[in-house]
Design an enzyme around this catalytic site. Structure first.
Site, PDB file in Angstrom:
ATOM      1  N   ASP A  95       3.963  -1.809  23.680  1.00 41.44           N
ATOM      2  CA  ASP A  95       3.328  -1.505  22.984  1.00 41.44           C
ATOM      3  C   ASP A  95       3.645  -1.529  21.366  1.00 41.44           C
ATOM      4  OD1 ASP A  95       1.831  -0.381  24.755  1.00 41.44           O
ATOM      5  OD2 ASP A  95       3.297   1.823  24.664  1.00 41.44           O
ATOM      6  N   SER A 139       9.275   6.753  34.294  1.00 43.79           N
ATOM      7  CA  SER A 139       8.100   7.389  32.703  1.00 43.79           C
ATOM      8  C   SER A 139       6.981   6.917  33.194  1.00 43.79           C
ATOM      9  CB  SER A 139       8.258   6.575  31.741  1.00 43.79           C
ATOM     10  OG  SER A 139       7.928   5.102  31.774  1.00 43.79           O
ATOM     11  N   ARG A 158      -4.472   0.809  23.332  1.00 41.96           N
ATOM     12  CA  ARG A 158      -3.004   0.794  21.487  1.00 41.96           C
ATOM     13  C   ARG A 158      -3.953   0.395  20.576  1.00 41.96           C
ATOM     14  NH1 ARG A 158      -0.678   3.840  24.493  1.00 41.96           N
ATOM     15  NH2 ARG A 158       1.459   3.718  25.879  1.00 41.96           N
ATOM     16  N   ASP A 176      10.965  11.668  23.115  1.00 41.01           N
ATOM     17  CA  ASP A 176      11.116  10.659  21.765  1.00 41.01           C
ATOM     18  C   ASP A 176      10.394  11.044  20.615  1.00 41.01           C
ATOM     19  OD1 ASP A 176      12.553   9.704  24.403  1.00 41.01           O
ATOM     20  OD2 ASP A 176      11.586   7.277  23.895  1.00 41.01           O
TER      21      ASP A 176
END
Length: 412
Positions: free
Chosen positions: A124, A180, A95, A15
């Site tokens: 996120d 993932s 994050r 990505d």
């Protein structure tokens, strides 16, 4: 004129590799890649070469592990944060640190925007952007997955793989990926793919290879292992008598917890954007630390202070999960939490055995537990007169008696 600069949160996966190239072409901009080393281990190998080969003008790979442990994990564990009773917030707490460093780089480089590869369905995106809003409101945010032109060009992974091949982007990916992952110092998460079926059993023998940080509890040692954690003002500062930094504490506990199959969680959680999602987590060291910290508090924290702090756990955990780490309300709660931890000091002994963290003793020089008062035998201190409980109970029962009498009279 100099080109516009964009700082991209870059992992080197499919990505963000595609996004790097797409941003450069679409915005005719200089792309500065940024990767935070927060404990991904070998996932960082070869990132600099990948980023530059894909078109980045430069890449920052910053070791933030010590800051992550000291300034993010430790304060969160002091707050006993647990989202929806199970999740130790491993991805959530990383994050704001990543976004904080991104805006610092953006300012240093004179960039006008930051970009990320978070999807429009996840948490996120909110965490990155709320942090940027709090710390650098003058910097804009580009979220390709929320842009219609990007989604039209890349409706699925097949199109992204084809784009990567066309542009010689050095990524390893296949058209079918079973799930993932996201790894850092505190945990590793697994989601999507086969895990989107909540009936799928990741603990089945056939799926053992999925897990990374821990052995299957059934395969853990048959012999229990005892460990001792020393706390000072709410933070673990030593393990088995060896003084350690916050980073070393997490690394040591991860190894111990993983060895004994500790810290696996499989849950369906409520995302901030409104949908439910299924996540599987491994948090071996964090699970040990969380348990030890609560046991240390049980001996050293005042009852009403503990109950007040505990009443804020759900709120605090939601603030972290939803991306409000730098919001004034989280900072206010943290001030209360810090005050509550002043005397959370002493030693906790634990037994690790096949996925379990079992309390095996706790002691402290500032213990609030007095065996002479708590004893069922005669109290030599005379600090507590059992007869006093009669009036105590009578006063607390008064409103219940009055209420009951009203109800009984109403039925007559």
């Amino acid at each position: 004129m100099a080109k516009e600069k964009i700082v991209l949160a870059y992992s080197g996966g499919l990505d963000t590799s595609v996004i790097l190239k797409w941003l450069k072409e679409t915005y005719d901009a200089e792309i500065i890649a940024f990767t935070a080393d927060i404990g991904q281990k070998d996932e960082l190998d070869g990132l600099e070469e990948k980023a530059l080969a894909t078109g980045a003008s430069k890449i920052y790979i910053d070791d933030l592990r010590a800051e992550f442990a000291k300034d993010f994990i430790n304060p969160m564990f002091q707050a006993a944060a647990l989202y929806e009773g199970q999740y130790l917030l491993g991805t959530s707490i990383a994050r704001p640190l990543i976004a904080k460093r991104m805006v610092e780089i953006a300012r240093a480089e004179g960039a006008t925007a930051i970009a990320h590869g978070a999807t429009g369905k996840g948490n996120d995106q909110v965490r990155f952007e709320l942090t940027a809003a709090a710390l650098a409101p003058e910097i804009s945010v580009i979220a390709p997955w929320r842009l219609e032109e990007f989604r039209e060009q890349f409706p699925g992974r097949a199109e992204m793989i084809a784009y990567a091949e066309k542009h010689n982007i050095p990524v390893t990916a296949s058209a079918s990926k079973p799930y993932s992952t996201d790894r850092n110092l505190l945990h590793i998460s697994f989601e999507s793919g086969m895990l989107e079926d909540p009936w799928f059993d990741p603990s089945a023998t056939s799926n053992k290879d999925m897990f990374v940080l821990s052995v299957d509890p059934e395969d853990a040692p048959d012999q229990a292992e005892y460990i001792e954690l020393e706390f000072a003002a709410g933070d673990c500062v030593a393990i088995n008598g060896t003084q350690l930094s916050p980073l070393e504490v997490m690394e040591t506990l991860n190894e111990l917890g993983g060895k004994h199959g500790i810290g696996r969680v499989d849950m369906v959680e409520n995302r901030f954007v409104g949908m439910k999602s299924r996540g599987v987590y491994e948090t071996p060291g964090g699970t040990i630390l969380f348990t030890a910290h609560r046991k240390m508090e049980s001996l050293t924290m005042d009852r009403d202070v503990m109950h007040l702090r505990d009443s804020l756990i759900s709120k605090y955990a939601s603030l972290v999960y939803n991306g409000f780490w730098f919001a004034p309300e989280r900072l206010a709660i943290q001030a209360l939490v810090s005050e509550s931890q002043k005397n959370v000091s002493g030693t906790v002994r634990l037994k690790l055995y096949k996925g379990n963290v079992i309390g095996a003793g706790v002691k402290s020089p500032v213990s609030l537990y007095n065996p002479d008062i708590a004893t069922m035998e005669a109290d030599p201190t005379k600090a507590y007169d059992q007869g006093d409980a009669t009036g105590f109970i009578r006063l607390n029962a008064l409103r219940l008696k009055v209420g009951s009498g009203v109800e009984q009279n109403a039925k007559k």
